[in-house]
Design a protein around this motif. Structure first.
Motif, PDB file in Angstrom:
ATOM      1  N   ALA A 178       6.002   0.539   4.291  1.00  0.00           N
ATOM      2  CA  ALA A 178       4.709   0.442   3.605  1.00  0.00           C
ATOM      3  C   ALA A 178       4.081  -0.935   3.804  1.00  0.00           C
ATOM      4  N   ALA A 179       4.922  -1.971   3.882  1.00  0.00           N
ATOM      5  CA  ALA A 179       4.406  -3.327   4.082  1.00  0.00           C
ATOM      6  C   ALA A 179       3.730  -3.459   5.444  1.00  0.00           C
ATOM      7  N   PHE A 180       4.332  -2.851   6.483  1.00  0.00           N
ATOM      8  CA  PHE A 180       3.707  -2.876   7.807  1.00  0.00           C
ATOM      9  C   PHE A 180       2.383  -2.108   7.785  1.00  0.00           C
ATOM     10  N   TRP A 181       2.380  -0.931   7.154  1.00  0.00           N
ATOM     11  CA  TRP A 181       1.155  -0.143   7.045  1.00  0.00           C
ATOM     12  C   TRP A 181       0.095  -0.922   6.266  1.00  0.00           C
ATOM     13  N   PHE A 182       0.532  -1.587   5.224  1.00  0.00           N
ATOM     14  CA  PHE A 182      -0.356  -2.394   4.384  1.00  0.00           C
ATOM     15  C   PHE A 182      -1.004  -3.507   5.209  1.00  0.00           C
ATOM     16  N   ARG A 183      -0.224  -4.126   6.077  1.00  0.00           N
ATOM     17  CA  ARG A 183      -0.741  -5.218   6.905  1.00  0.00           C
ATOM     18  C   ARG A 183      -1.720  -4.714   7.954  1.00  0.00           C
ATOM     19  N   VAL A 184      -1.397  -3.578   8.583  1.00  0.00           N
ATOM     20  CA  VAL A 184      -2.201  -3.091   9.703  1.00  0.00           C
ATOM     21  C   VAL A 184      -3.479  -2.397   9.224  1.00  0.00           C
ATOM     22  N   TYR A 185      -3.359  -1.517   8.227  1.00  0.00           N
ATOM     23  CA  TYR A 185      -4.491  -0.674   7.837  1.00  0.00           C
ATOM     24  C   TYR A 185      -5.214  -1.143   6.570  1.00  0.00           C
ATOM     25  N   LEU A 186      -4.560  -1.960   5.761  1.00  0.00           N
ATOM     26  CA  LEU A 186      -5.206  -2.482   4.560  1.00  0.00           C
ATOM     27  C   LEU A 186      -5.217  -4.002   4.577  1.00  0.00           C
ATOM     28  N   GLY A 187      -5.316  -4.570   5.762  1.00  0.00           N
ATOM     29  CA  GLY A 187      -5.418  -6.011   5.880  1.00  0.00           C
ATOM     30  C   GLY A 187      -6.705  -6.515   5.262  1.00  0.00           C
ATOM     31  N   PRO A 188      -6.814  -7.815   5.022  1.00  0.00           N
ATOM     32  CA  PRO A 188      -8.023  -8.372   4.397  1.00  0.00           C
ATOM     33  C   PRO A 188      -9.303  -8.066   5.160  1.00  0.00           C
ATOM     34  N   SER A 189      -9.202  -7.858   6.472  1.00  0.00           N
ATOM     35  CA  SER A 189     -10.396  -7.542   7.260  1.00  0.00           C
ATOM     36  C   SER A 189     -10.773  -6.067   7.194  1.00  0.00           C
ATOM     37  N   HIS A 190      -9.867  -5.223   6.659  1.00  0.00           N
ATOM     38  CA  HIS A 190     -10.126  -3.781   6.605  1.00  0.00           C
ATOM     39  C   HIS A 190     -10.362  -3.265   5.186  1.00  0.00           C
ATOM     40  N   ALA A 191      -9.929  -4.000   4.197  1.00  0.00           N
ATOM     41  CA  ALA A 191     -10.025  -3.503   2.817  1.00  0.00           C
ATOM     42  C   ALA A 191     -10.337  -4.665   1.878  1.00  0.00           C
ATOM     43  N   SER A 192     -10.976  -4.334   0.780  1.00  0.00           N
ATOM     44  CA  SER A 192     -11.315  -5.363  -0.216  1.00  0.00           C
ATOM     45  C   SER A 192     -10.061  -5.780  -0.988  1.00  0.00           C
ATOM     46  N   SER A 193     -10.161  -6.900  -1.670  1.00  0.00           N
ATOM     47  CA  SER A 193      -9.039  -7.380  -2.483  1.00  0.00           C
ATOM     48  C   SER A 193      -8.673  -6.379  -3.572  1.00  0.00           C
ATOM     49  N   ALA A 194      -9.678  -5.725  -4.153  1.00  0.00           N
ATOM     50  CA  ALA A 194      -9.422  -4.755  -5.220  1.00  0.00           C
ATOM     51  C   ALA A 194      -8.601  -3.579  -4.692  1.00  0.00           C
TER      52      ALA A 194
END
Length: 305
Positions: free
Chosen positions: A36-52
């Protein structure tokens, strides 16, 4: 928890390959958290998703892992978190660190006492005191840093205290994400609040590189470090720890120290020596869990620490 396909049903639990099922659940959660951490980095990185969105995802997954591993006993984690959120918002700044410490440590102590003297260690799921201790560390750390940031003057603080001081009270989402995120809820580690928020907002790489003065390192622009090397190194350590634990505990079982024949026919020095050996044999289990917990950081973050 009831309803989970891997949920343990007794204190002894059914063993699979000689490993209690509750420990299988624990390892499964840790490994899934790494993915999940890898997925979080790749698909929900700061450039792809908001902080919220990043806060919400990290919190919800953390809550799911807690419920999966600890069943209804995970309610203790959530009760402690919400009690201290109330303290953080209602207590005066000069006393916020004192109240938070007393409540968090008091609740943790009561849980330990109840497990020992009421349940006699007879809790049906994986021991929830480990995550409770991690959350207690985070609660008290944040409370002290909030006190430093709002209740004290900058000249009263050391350089490290100034760097970590929190100037505003966190929102509920930020608070829950910091305490319950899936990367650290099971086995830690305890990170500082400002470092965690910088990670969520995507500022952590810049902060770390500024600390090491990246221009003097020969970079002509701000690099984008990969966590792959750190992750592979930590995974090798976890694998070695697991092999050592399974091998040593099989040859030096802890239960042997209360065996009647062993107690009656073995000298005191021999019993003492065996006790030392079995305690050393148990250590790789903790190295496995703590190192794997750090791997989640590297999988979700972009820079070696």
């Amino acid at each position: 928890p009831a309803g989970c396909p891997l949920a343990p049903h007794s204190a002894s639990s059914v063993a699979l390959l000689g490993i209690p099922l509750d420990q299988i659940n624990f390892v499964a959660c840790q490994l899934f958290a790494l993915l999940a951490a890898f997925w979080f980095r790749v698909y929900l990185g700061p450039s792809h998703a908001s902080s919220a969105v990043r806060h919400a995802f990290a919190t919800l997954f953390g809550i799911y892992f807690a419920v999966f591993c600890f069943g209804w006993y995970s309610i203790h984690l959530f009760v402690l978190v919400m009690m201290n959120y109330g303290i953080m918002n209602m207590a005066s700044i000069p006393n916020i660190h004192r109240y938070s410490f007393v409540v968090a440590m008091g609740y943790l102590t009561l849980c330990h006492i109840s497990r020992i003297y009421i349940f006699h260690y007879g809790i049906l799921t994986t021991d929830f005191s480990g995550p409770l201790m991690i959350i207690t560390q985070k609660i008290t750390t944040l409370a002290c840093q909030l006190h430093d940031g709002i209740g004290r003057q900058a000249e009263e603080l050391t350089a490290e205290q100034n760097r970590l001081a929190v100037k505003t009270r966190p929102s509920l989402l930020e608070y829950l994400s910091y305490l319950l995120n899936f990367m650290s809820i099971i086995a830690g580690p305890c990170s500082n609040y400002k470092d965690y928020i910088a990670f969520i907002e995507g500022r952590h790489v810049h902060m770390k590189l500024l600390e090491v003065n990246w221009k003097q390192k020969g970079y002509d622009r701000l690099p984008d470090p990969s966590p792959t090397g750190a992750v592979m190194y930590k995974l090798c350590i976890t694998l070695l720890s697991l092999v050592l634990f399974l091998t040593l505990t099989k040859n030096f079982p802890m239960a042997y120290i209360i065996d009647n024949e062993f107690l009656e026919k073995t000298s005191f020095l021999s019993r003492l020596g065996y006790l030392y050996v079995v305690t050393q044999a148990a250590k790789p289990k903790y190295y496995f869990a703590w190192t794997l917990g750090k791997v989640h950081k590297y999988g979700g973050r972009d820079l070696k620490e």
